[in-house]
Write a protein that holds these residues in place. Structure first.
Motif, mmCIF file in Angstrom:
data_model
loop_
_atom_site.group_PDB
_atom_site.id
_atom_site.type_symbol
_atom_site.label_atom_id
_atom_site.label_comp_id
_atom_site.label_asym_id
_atom_site.label_seq_id
_atom_site.Cartn_x
_atom_site.Cartn_y
_atom_site.Cartn_z
ATOM 1 N N GLN A 155 0.508 1.835 1.453
ATOM 2 C CA GLN A 155 -0.413 1.137 2.001
ATOM 3 C C GLN A 155 -1.514 2.046 2.575
ATOM 4 O O GLN A 155 -1.429 3.033 2.774
ATOM 5 N N LEU A 156 -2.817 1.197 2.934
ATOM 6 C CA LEU A 156 -3.697 1.652 3.878
ATOM 7 C C LEU A 156 -3.309 1.250 5.160
ATOM 8 O O LEU A 156 -3.373 0.023 5.667
ATOM 9 N N GLY A 157 -3.331 2.266 5.902
ATOM 10 C CA GLY A 157 -2.823 1.960 7.598
ATOM 11 C C GLY A 157 -3.842 1.391 8.463
ATOM 12 O O GLY A 157 -4.139 1.840 9.371
ATOM 13 N N LEU A 158 -4.453 0.308 7.726
ATOM 14 C CA LEU A 158 -5.593 -0.463 8.560
ATOM 15 C C LEU A 158 -5.507 -1.974 8.734
ATOM 16 O O LEU A 158 -4.997 -2.602 7.541
ATOM 17 N N ASP A 159 -5.530 -2.333 9.755
ATOM 18 C CA ASP A 159 -5.412 -3.904 10.032
ATOM 19 C C ASP A 159 -6.520 -4.677 9.811
ATOM 20 O O ASP A 159 -7.486 -3.948 9.618
ATOM 21 N N ASP A 160 -6.307 -5.867 9.601
ATOM 22 C CA ASP A 160 -7.783 -6.770 9.607
ATOM 23 C C ASP A 160 -7.632 -7.696 10.446
ATOM 24 O O ASP A 160 -7.090 -9.032 10.380
ATOM 25 N N PRO A 161 -8.150 -7.615 11.589
ATOM 26 C CA PRO A 161 -8.313 -8.400 12.805
ATOM 27 C C PRO A 161 -8.934 -10.112 12.565
ATOM 28 O O PRO A 161 -8.829 -10.792 13.287
ATOM 29 N N VAL A 162 -10.008 -9.875 11.526
ATOM 30 C CA VAL A 162 -10.724 -11.120 11.407
ATOM 31 C C VAL A 162 -9.940 -11.872 10.292
ATOM 32 O O VAL A 162 -10.347 -13.128 10.231
ATOM 33 N N GLY A 163 -9.349 -11.227 9.308
ATOM 34 C CA GLY A 163 -8.841 -11.991 8.068
ATOM 35 C C GLY A 163 -9.944 -12.109 7.114
ATOM 36 O O GLY A 163 -10.759 -12.683 7.480
ATOM 37 N N GLY A 164 -9.616 -11.571 5.957
ATOM 38 C CA GLY A 164 -10.629 -11.873 4.759
ATOM 39 C C GLY A 164 -11.544 -10.689 4.816
ATOM 40 O O GLY A 164 -12.341 -10.770 4.071
ATOM 41 N N ALA A 165 -11.666 -9.600 5.634
ATOM 42 C CA ALA A 165 -12.488 -8.879 5.607
ATOM 43 C C ALA A 165 -12.446 -7.857 4.263
ATOM 44 O O ALA A 165 -11.394 -7.616 3.681
ATOM 45 N N ARG B 74 -6.977 7.973 2.482
ATOM 46 C CA ARG B 74 -5.610 8.563 2.281
ATOM 47 C C ARG B 74 -4.960 7.436 2.694
ATOM 48 O O ARG B 74 -5.165 6.302 3.545
ATOM 49 N N LEU B 75 -3.559 7.388 1.975
ATOM 50 C CA LEU B 75 -2.738 6.258 2.166
ATOM 51 C C LEU B 75 -1.264 6.809 3.032
ATOM 52 O O LEU B 75 -1.251 8.047 3.228
ATOM 53 N N HIS B 76 -0.575 5.859 3.202
ATOM 54 C CA HIS B 76 0.664 5.907 3.878
ATOM 55 C C HIS B 76 1.848 5.246 2.956
ATOM 56 O O HIS B 76 1.673 4.015 2.683
ATOM 57 N N PRO B 77 3.142 5.813 3.177
ATOM 58 C CA PRO B 77 4.093 4.943 2.638
ATOM 59 C C PRO B 77 4.413 3.658 3.514
ATOM 60 O O PRO B 77 4.209 3.639 4.696
ATOM 61 N N VAL B 78 4.642 2.659 2.754
ATOM 62 C CA VAL B 78 5.050 1.474 3.629
ATOM 63 C C VAL B 78 6.507 1.602 4.266
ATOM 64 O O VAL B 78 7.266 1.884 3.667
ATOM 65 N N PRO B 79 6.616 1.358 5.521
ATOM 66 C CA PRO B 79 7.953 1.819 6.065
ATOM 67 C C PRO B 79 9.164 0.564 5.672
ATOM 68 O O PRO B 79 8.661 -0.451 5.162
ATOM 69 N N ALA B 80 10.011 1.229 5.762
ATOM 70 C CA ALA B 80 11.260 0.366 5.119
ATOM 71 C C ALA B 80 11.628 -0.567 6.258
ATOM 72 O O ALA B 80 12.250 -1.501 5.870
ATOM 73 N N ALA B 81 11.409 -0.592 7.602
ATOM 74 C CA ALA B 81 11.837 -1.232 8.517
ATOM 75 C C ALA B 81 10.840 -1.413 9.719
ATOM 76 O O ALA B 81 9.957 -0.420 9.901
ATOM 77 N N ARG B 82 10.420 -2.403 10.335
ATOM 78 C CA ARG B 82 9.819 -3.005 11.463
ATOM 79 C C ARG B 82 10.510 -3.375 12.535
ATOM 80 O O ARG B 82 11.231 -4.265 12.445
ATOM 81 N N SER B 83 10.095 -3.181 13.643
ATOM 82 C CA SER B 83 10.590 -3.729 14.799
ATOM 83 C C SER B 83 9.639 -4.103 16.102
ATOM 84 O O SER B 83 8.882 -3.057 16.279
ATOM 85 N N TYR B 84 9.466 -5.304 16.365
ATOM 86 C CA TYR B 84 8.545 -5.423 17.566
ATOM 87 C C TYR B 84 9.284 -5.620 18.977
ATOM 88 O O TYR B 84 10.193 -6.571 18.879
#
Length: 463
Positions: free
Chosen positions: A161-171, A244-254
């Motif tokens: 994954q690219l460790g970047l979020d898209d706060p607006v959606g569709g960017a 530069r990329l990062h592995p997709v995490p196997a698990a997430r918790s909020y």
């Protein structure tokens, strides 16, 4: 405004420039260039700024009302399909003395100042696709017009994954670079500036520049990538990016901890929660806080990693934060989104980590004092918050709120920038506020764009 005969002549010149550069089309996800037969000067575009799909669009066309940037109408729109075409296009535009603004999908076209003039909009919708994905090196080369969501989808089969979020959606990738966009996970992965390790840039005169490379530790040469990140397209057109990329995490918790107490008690509780998380060895990927206009607070941390590791840290977090802590696998609905809607006023507030409660308090105080609903949310783990005020709010009140929040951000060791606002608010406020190093920025602009034709006036200080 030039007459129709002049516009027609400019259209012909720009079309001839692109045709001479060749029509090799955008990169595909496999890194190849499509060679299928199609009419010269057109390309089957997957998605346009208005969402239309499956239609052939001319590479250079007269602009319409929907192509305005910041309310300023354009005369011509062009969509180059390669770096070579983009270079030829900008070279021709320089010869004609055209003012130019770059556009992706328009998700942030209302950010920054309106351009002082606008002859040509250069769209990046054909500069799309993964050019190269070196999975073993955790590196990707991608066209600047690629939507972030499509890039993440292309990387997913490799577990990356690219460790970047898209706060607006569709960017798009290029749009995120232009405004240095990031979201909650910047706490773990860093900002876009940290993830970008190389760029291909077309200067105002059509000269192509490359910087960085396809290795993470590349220190040779001028760090052009960091320079153009957040420059609002005032220094050149980014056609390709290396991340530069990062592995997709196997698990997430909020882990969510709602705070219902009002006033000073609620803010004190938020401050204790933030200090507890930051002082523990939880290694959160994100630590977000939400202060909605209706009152109360929400503190949420995101944990990523192996299933066992995430489960253990989530349990530890719940013990540290108290009985109100609620672990779960789903993000709250507000997560990773700005606290405003199109047409509203949106601000970015920064400060030191210890100043986050003070910024939250300033938002609530300004809302009460001026009788304007204000929502604040953002990264308590990095000291970057966002505030939203409704479009219907009286502009004089909004201007006073901006002044007060700017003062609060300064006291917190940061800044306040108005990212987007209705015209009647823009007329009353300085979007950028005081900015250190403005003269240096002007000198950089002079070196890259001596005629000030690229996004003229869009950036800080009228750059």
């Amino acid at each position: 405004m030039p007459g129709p005969d002049t516009t027609t002549a400019h259209l012909d010149t720009l079309r001839a420039a692109i045709a001479a550069a060749g029509d090799d089309g955008p990169a595909t996800s496999s890194g190849t260039r499509p060679n299928g037969a199609r009419p010269a000067g057109t390309h089957p575009d997957r998605a346009t700024r208005d969402g239309t799909a499956g239609v052939d669009f001319p590479l250079v066309r007269p602009a319409g009302p929907a192509d305005a940037i910041g309310g300023v109408p354009a005369r011509i729109v062009a969509a180059p399909g390669s770096t070579a075409q983009a270079a030829a296009l900008l070279r021709a535009a320089a010869g004609l003395g055209l003012s130019v603004v770059f556009a992706g999908r328009g998700s942030r076209s209302d950010w920054g100042n309106p351009p002082r003039s606008l002859d040509l909009v250069v769209e990046t919708r054909r500069l799309t696709g993964v050019v190269e994905h070196a999975a073993g090196d955790l590196i990707v080369v991608v066209g600047a017009g690629t939507p972030l969501a499509e890039l993440q989808h292309a990387l997913a089969p490799a577990g990356q994954q690219l460790g970047l979020d898209d706060p607006v959606g569709g960017a798009t990738v290029g749009g995120a670079v232009a405004v240095n966009g990031s979201g909650p996970r910047r706490m773990l992965y860093g900002t876009l500036r940290d993830l970008l390790i190389g760029v291909t840039l077309v200067r105002a005169d059509g000269v192509v520049a490359h910087a960085g490379g396809k290795v993470v530790k590349n220190v040779a040469g001028y760090d052009l990538g960091k320079l153009v990140t957040g420059a609002y397209g005032t220094l050149g057109l980014v056609t390709e990016c290396v991340f530069r990329l990062h592995p997709v995490p196997a698990a997430r918790s909020y882990v969510r901890c709602p705070v219902t107490a009002a006033g000073a008690d609620g803010l004190a509780r938020v401050g204790r929660l933030l200090r507890t998380v930051l002082g523990a060895q939880l290694v959160p990927a994100a630590l977000e806080v939400e202060a909605p206009p209706e009152g109360g607070y929400d503190v949420v941390l995101l944990l990523e990693g192996t299933p066992a590791g995430v489960a253990g840290r989530a349990e530890a977090a719940a013990r540290l934060l108290g009985a109100e802590a609620l672990p779960g696998t789903a993000a709250p609905p507000w997560w990773g989104r700005y606290p405003w809607q199109p047409g509203d006023t949106g601000l970015k507030l920064t400060g030191v980590l210890s100043g986050v409660p003070d910024l939250l308090a300033a938002g609530r105080a300004a809302a009460d004092r001026h009788d304007v609903p204000i929502g604040v949310r953002g990264s308590a783990g990095t000291g970057v918050l966002y505030a939203g005020l409704p479009a219907a709010a009286p502009p004089d009140r909004v201007a006073r709120v901006v002044e007060e929040l700017r003062g609060a951000a300064t006291e917190a060791g940061g800044h306040a920038v108005v990212l987007t606002a209705p015209d009647r608010v823009r007329d009353r406020v300085d979007l950028w506020g005081p900015v250190e190093g403005l003269e240096l920025m002007r000198r950089v602009k002079q070196r890259f764009d001596p005629d000030a034709r690229l996004a003229p006036g869009r950036f800080v200080g009228g750059i």
